[in-house]
Write a protein that holds these residues in place. Structure first.
Motif, PDB file in Angstrom:
ATOM      1  N   GLY A 289      -0.879  -4.111   2.949  1.00  0.00           N
ATOM      2  CA  GLY A 289      -0.069  -5.056   3.334  1.00  0.00           C
ATOM      3  C   GLY A 289       1.026  -5.816   2.290  1.00  0.00           C
TER       4      GLY A 289
ATOM      5  N   PHE B 208       3.703  -3.175   1.866  1.00  0.00           N
ATOM      6  CA  PHE B 208       4.825  -3.350   2.874  1.00  0.00           C
ATOM      7  C   PHE B 208       5.648  -4.650   2.843  1.00  0.00           C
ATOM      8  CE2 PHE B 208       5.688  -4.639   7.600  1.00  0.00           C
ATOM      9  CZ  PHE B 208       6.661  -3.968   7.635  1.00  0.00           C
TER      10      PHE B 208
ATOM     11  N   HIS C 190      -3.446   0.977  -3.545  1.00  0.00           N
ATOM     12  CA  HIS C 190      -3.754   1.252  -2.110  1.00  0.00           C
ATOM     13  C   HIS C 190      -4.370   2.442  -1.851  1.00  0.00           C
ATOM     14  CE1 HIS C 190      -3.572   1.224   2.254  1.00  0.00           C
ATOM     15  NE2 HIS C 190      -2.571   2.017   2.165  1.00  0.00           N
ATOM     16  N   MET C 191      -3.847   3.456  -2.504  1.00  0.00           N
ATOM     17  CA  MET C 191      -4.196   4.844  -2.212  1.00  0.00           C
ATOM     18  C   MET C 191      -5.694   4.938  -2.880  1.00  0.00           C
ATOM     19  SD  MET C 191      -2.861   8.293  -3.865  1.00  0.00           S
ATOM     20  CE  MET C 191      -3.450   7.881  -5.550  1.00  0.00           C
TER      21      MET C 191
ATOM     22  N   LEU D 158       4.098   7.976  -0.801  1.00  0.00           N
ATOM     23  CA  LEU D 158       3.902   7.697  -2.213  1.00  0.00           C
ATOM     24  C   LEU D 158       5.208   8.130  -3.001  1.00  0.00           C
ATOM     25  CD1 LEU D 158       1.870   6.653  -4.722  1.00  0.00           C
ATOM     26  CD2 LEU D 158       1.068   9.015  -4.464  1.00  0.00           C
TER      27      LEU D 158
ATOM     28  N   MET E  60       6.679   4.627   7.496  1.00  0.00           N
ATOM     29  CA  MET E  60       5.867   3.437   7.637  1.00  0.00           C
ATOM     30  C   MET E  60       5.472   3.023   9.039  1.00  0.00           C
ATOM     31  SD  MET E  60       6.933   0.703   4.899  1.00  0.00           S
ATOM     32  CE  MET E  60       7.059   0.943   3.213  1.00  0.00           C
TER      33      MET E  60
ATOM     34  N   ILE F 151      -8.717  -0.287  10.973  1.00  0.00           N
ATOM     35  CA  ILE F 151      -9.272  -0.309   9.729  1.00  0.00           C
ATOM     36  C   ILE F 151     -10.365   0.469   9.676  1.00  0.00           C
ATOM     37  CG2 ILE F 151      -9.744  -1.570   7.858  1.00  0.00           C
ATOM     38  CD1 ILE F 151      -7.064  -1.723   8.366  1.00  0.00           C
TER      39      ILE F 151
HETATM   40  C1  HEM Z   1       4.624   2.835   0.988  1.00  0.00           C
HETATM   41  C2  HEM Z   1       3.615   2.600   1.106  1.00  0.00           C
HETATM   42  C3  HEM Z   1       2.562   2.302   2.003  1.00  0.00           C
HETATM   43  C4  HEM Z   1       2.282   1.280   2.744  1.00  0.00           C
HETATM   44  C5  HEM Z   1       3.393  -0.052   3.127  1.00  0.00           C
HETATM   45  C6  HEM Z   1       0.932   1.384   3.509  1.00  0.00           C
HETATM   46  C7  HEM Z   1       0.510   0.347   4.551  1.00  0.00           C
HETATM   47  C8  HEM Z   1      -0.671   0.326   4.779  1.00  0.00           C
HETATM   48  C9  HEM Z   1      -1.207  -0.675   5.615  1.00  0.00           C
HETATM   49  C10 HEM Z   1      -0.747  -2.206   5.747  1.00  0.00           C
HETATM   50  C11 HEM Z   1      -2.691  -0.250   6.197  1.00  0.00           C
HETATM   51  C12 HEM Z   1      -3.430  -1.340   6.589  1.00  0.00           C
HETATM   52  C13 HEM Z   1      -4.944  -1.298   5.919  1.00  0.00           C
HETATM   53  C14 HEM Z   1      -4.626  -1.878   4.435  1.00  0.00           C
HETATM   54  O1  HEM Z   1      -3.887  -2.625   4.336  1.00  0.00           O
HETATM   55  O2  HEM Z   1      -5.323  -1.336   3.465  1.00  0.00           O
HETATM   56  C15 HEM Z   1      -2.746   0.913   5.639  1.00  0.00           C
HETATM   57  C16 HEM Z   1      -3.728   1.756   5.797  1.00  0.00           C
HETATM   58  C17 HEM Z   1      -4.015   3.056   5.479  1.00  0.00           C
HETATM   59  N1  HEM Z   1      -3.148   3.862   4.511  1.00  0.00           N
HETATM   60 FE1  HEM Z   1      -1.292   3.096   3.844  1.00  0.00          FE
HETATM   61  N2  HEM Z   1       0.296   2.290   3.163  1.00  0.00           N
HETATM   62  C18 HEM Z   1       1.127   3.124   2.061  1.00  0.00           C
HETATM   63  C19 HEM Z   1       1.004   4.080   1.366  1.00  0.00           C
HETATM   64  C20 HEM Z   1      -0.223   4.738   1.649  1.00  0.00           C
HETATM   65  C21 HEM Z   1      -0.640   5.878   0.658  1.00  0.00           C
HETATM   66  C22 HEM Z   1      -0.119   6.404  -0.371  1.00  0.00           C
HETATM   67  C23 HEM Z   1      -1.869   6.478   1.325  1.00  0.00           C
HETATM   68  C24 HEM Z   1      -2.776   7.585   0.823  1.00  0.00           C
HETATM   69  C25 HEM Z   1      -2.214   8.355   0.047  1.00  0.00           C
HETATM   70  C26 HEM Z   1      -2.142   5.655   2.420  1.00  0.00           C
HETATM   71  C27 HEM Z   1      -3.076   6.035   3.339  1.00  0.00           C
HETATM   72  C28 HEM Z   1      -3.566   4.969   4.303  1.00  0.00           C
HETATM   73  C29 HEM Z   1      -4.811   5.242   4.908  1.00  0.00           C
HETATM   74  C30 HEM Z   1      -5.697   6.657   5.272  1.00  0.00           C
HETATM   75  C31 HEM Z   1      -4.980   4.035   5.804  1.00  0.00           C
HETATM   76  C32 HEM Z   1      -6.111   3.577   6.866  1.00  0.00           C
HETATM   77  C33 HEM Z   1      -7.080   3.012   5.952  1.00  0.00           C
HETATM   78  C34 HEM Z   1      -8.355   2.368   6.705  1.00  0.00           C
HETATM   79  O3  HEM Z   1      -8.387   2.649   8.007  1.00  0.00           O
HETATM   80  O4  HEM Z   1      -9.193   1.772   6.214  1.00  0.00           O
HETATM   81  N3  HEM Z   1      -1.013   4.734   2.660  1.00  0.00           N
HETATM   82  N4  HEM Z   1      -1.668   1.458   4.741  1.00  0.00           N
END
Ligand code: HEM
Lengths: 271, 359
Positions: A74, A77, A135-136, A160, A254, A267
């Protein structure tokens, strides 16, 4: 029989004013239902508000815990939104040419009283790199990349890389010593790309007869910089990538990322 | 006394000791995780870091390098990384304890649904406000840097890439730009993307745990914390002019000399081993290095499948196994190259400047 009349106590002025406002046609045209103080309206607000509709109506308790998500996705974002906004303001002042780039940045400091847009943009960008990493990190530590979320992890990895590229392309724009030398060091590596860089392994194999196909003026580094050194071509290229191409791509990803978080079951949590 | 302490820390920050320390720290964190994840350790680490940097600020050389505007975020990164490593281990250990007592992970107990409004929406709102405030205060307090206008003729020393690429720049000490700047970064990306497909362990999905995912988590921490992040810290704070090493309390002396006595493997074998001149043809000259490299990437995985990693070979199947092991060996090639450099001054295993091909 005498008529008894019950007199309602008058509501306080503010409450009446509020009631009056929320009954006007203007208000009801914007907000289709009453405040989310009961379950029905808690559903409606999620379904009818465009900013909220990316959320589910209800979600597992562990999913809202900071302890679980660290809120890092979050925050990434949110920082992206802040960067888009502050970046837009910077674009009003900045011209990507050898003549103006540096002086526009200096001018920003000297002519804009109390201006902190450049600071917000720069520190926000550094912060976003860090929050995306964290986050990763949390997604890994909770095993959230496992089925069914494999694909969303991959979208994440691409974002990323894009985050780093956005930061890298932006680094050049102030056109000072810090900027061009950081980009020079970074882009020098492209010179050694296997096969495609003129100093890369295998580049000499890329030849038709005795015509060399890969040389300094057409290799991978040249494509990146629009020249054989970090000059005018690189500035324009990085500017366009930084302000238009990369933000569009990452914004698009996104949207897919958030959509998939929902479609993959919200989640993650233990089954 | 104070000088002695600074000298001691400078000594410790030397790349070899620095790297060894982070590896030892990781081993201890993973091994002694019960103790590490205690509240006392959490506070202890944060206080230690705070005291360390506060003390550092009193030293003019240290001060110069950590207050450089673009380095400030990395100080933040150090705190955040230490905190979150501790924090995630703590939750993993908590859940593992529950599992030992026959209870489900804490996330399972929080399975009930809550309303997005207000539970999530308010959390989001508060985080946004906090982030905005932090960013504004940071922006008012610290000016964005602007140096002299760009000048292609005047190379600063050291010339550094942006901080998030300094781990890659640090790899240039051990590998050629083709490997350090193109091949290995691509492998990092491929490796990250491959994770969900090669990790067949169905456990630990959606909750913190260590016991159910020991190997995965250890490898990830090694890659992310030890290799990626600590090399960034090294590259930012401890590399000065000519990419020479400088302790945090050391003055960045442009004239510091470091003897470069690195030797290629071919020279070791032919000249020092056999006592003859280097053969003329590159293939003959480099044959040992080439064999060694092929052995490392192609034969070693096969041998490991027979002995050592048989369990994984059977669990993962051939494709997943080979992808995993080759990616893992590529990751290990960095520490391997570091160690051979430190132990034997080895420059290149294979050195074919004829084709710009050096490993
Ligand atoms: C530009 C960057 C990114 C944004 C804005 C973003 C945003 C989000 C948001 C808002 C969520 C909801 C849950 C939370 O806040 O943890 C989420 C979940 C997730 N993100 Fe990202 N993310 C980004 C980059 C990444 C990266 C680099 C990875 C992994 C290499 C990733 C993998 C995931 C996965 C697998 C979920 C689902 C997690 C779950 O269900 O527990 N994201 N992401």
């Amino acid at each position: 029989m005498a008529d008894t009349k019950t007199i309602e106590p008058k509501a306080p002025a503010l409450v009446r004013a509020w009631d009056w406002i929320t009954e006007t046609q203007i208000w009801t045209s914007i907000f289709r239902h009453a405040a989310p103080i009961n379950d029905r309206n808690r559903v409606l607000v999620m379904l009818s508000n465009v900013f909220l509709h990316m959320h589910p109506v209800r979600l597992r308790k562990s999913g809202v815990r900071l302890r679980y998500t660290w809120c890092m996705g979050g925050i990434s974002f949110f920082l992206f939104l802040v960067l888009t906004f502050t970046g837009l303001l910077l674009m009003f002042y900045y011209r990507p040419t050898l003549e103006y780039a540096y002086s526009d940045i200096v001018g920003l400091r000297e002519h804009v009283p109390l201006g902190i847009m450049r600071e917000m943009h720069r520190w926000g960008a550094h912060a976003m790199v860090i929050t995306v990493w964290l986050h990763m990190f949390r997604v890994f530590m909770t095993g959230s990349y496992k089925p069914p979320r494999e694909f969303n992890w991959n979208i994440g990895v691409i974002m990323l890389v894009l985050t780093l590229l956005l930061s890298f392309t932006g680094y050049l724009l102030p056109w000072d010593q810090l900027a061009i030398w950081a980009i020079t060091v970074g882009s020098n590596m492209a010179r050694a790309t296997p096969f495609l860089g003129h100093e890369g392994p295998g580049a000499s194999l890329m030849a038709l007869g005795d015509v060399q196909l890969v040389h300094a003026a057409d290799d991978a580094r040249f494509a990146l910089l629009g020249g054989t050194f970090v000059g005018e071509g690189a500035l324009l290229r990085f500017y366009v990538l930084h302000c238009v191409a990369l933000p569009l791509v990452i914004g698009f990803l996104m949207a897919i990322h958030f959509w998939r978080v929902r479609k993959d079951g919200g989640i993650s949590g233990p089954l | 006394m104070l000088e002695g302490l600074k000298g001691f820390i400078d000594l410790f920050a030397d790349p070899q000791l620095f790297f060894a320390t982070t590896v030892v720290a990781l081993v201890l964190i993973v091994w002694k995780r019960e103790a590490f994840s205690s509240t006392r350790w959490g506070w202890g680490l944060m206080i230690f870091l705070t005291v360390f940097f506060a003390f550092g600020l009193t030293d003019s050389d240290f001060n110069l390098i950590i207050t450089k505007p673009d380095n400030v975020p990395i100080v933040g990164l150090i705190f955040l990384l230490v905190f979150f490593t501790w924090f995630s281990m703590r939750q993993a250990v908590d859940n593992d304890r529950r599992a030992a007592g026959g209870q489900p992970p804490i996330e399972k107990d929080e399975e009930d649904r809550v309303w997005t409004w207000p539970d999530l929406v308010y959390t989001e709102l508060i985080s946004m406000v906090v982030c905005t405030v932090v960013l504004i205060v940071w922006s008012i307090g610290l000016e964005a840097p602007i140096e002299q206008p760009a000048n292609n003729a005047n190379t600063p020393n050291p010339s550094k890439a942006p901080w998030y690429f300094l781990g890659l720049q640090e790899m240039l000490v051990y590998f050629d730009p083709g490997l350090a700047g193109v091949v290995l970064p691509s492998l990092i990306i491929v490796g990250l993307m491959a994770i969900p497909y090669i990790d067949k362990n169905p456990k630990g999905n959606g909750y913190y745990t260590f016991n159910e995912r020991r190997v995965e988590i250890t490898i990830f921490l090694f890659g992310f914390v030890v290799l990626w992040s600590s090399l960034i810290v090294l590259g930012t704070f401890l590399r000065g002019p000519n990419w020479n090493f400088f302790g945090p309390f050391e003055y960045w002396d442009i004239h510091k000399l470091e003897a470069l006595t690195n030797v290629d493997l071919s020279e070791y074998v032919w000249v020092r081993g056999f006592g003859m001149a280097l053969p003329d043809h590159w293939f003959v000259r480099e044959i040992f290095g080439i064999l060694l490299t092929i052995g490392y990437v192609a034969v070693l995985p096969v041998l490991l499948a027979r002995k050592g990693l048989t369990k994984y070979y059977e669990k993962l199947g051939p494709t997943r196994y080979y992808v995993t092991v080759i990616l893992f060996l590529s990751m290990l090639s960095l520490p391997v190259k570091m160690l051979t450099r430190w132990a034997f001054n080895l420059k290149y295993v294979v050195a074919i400047p004829e084709f710009f091909f050096n490993i």
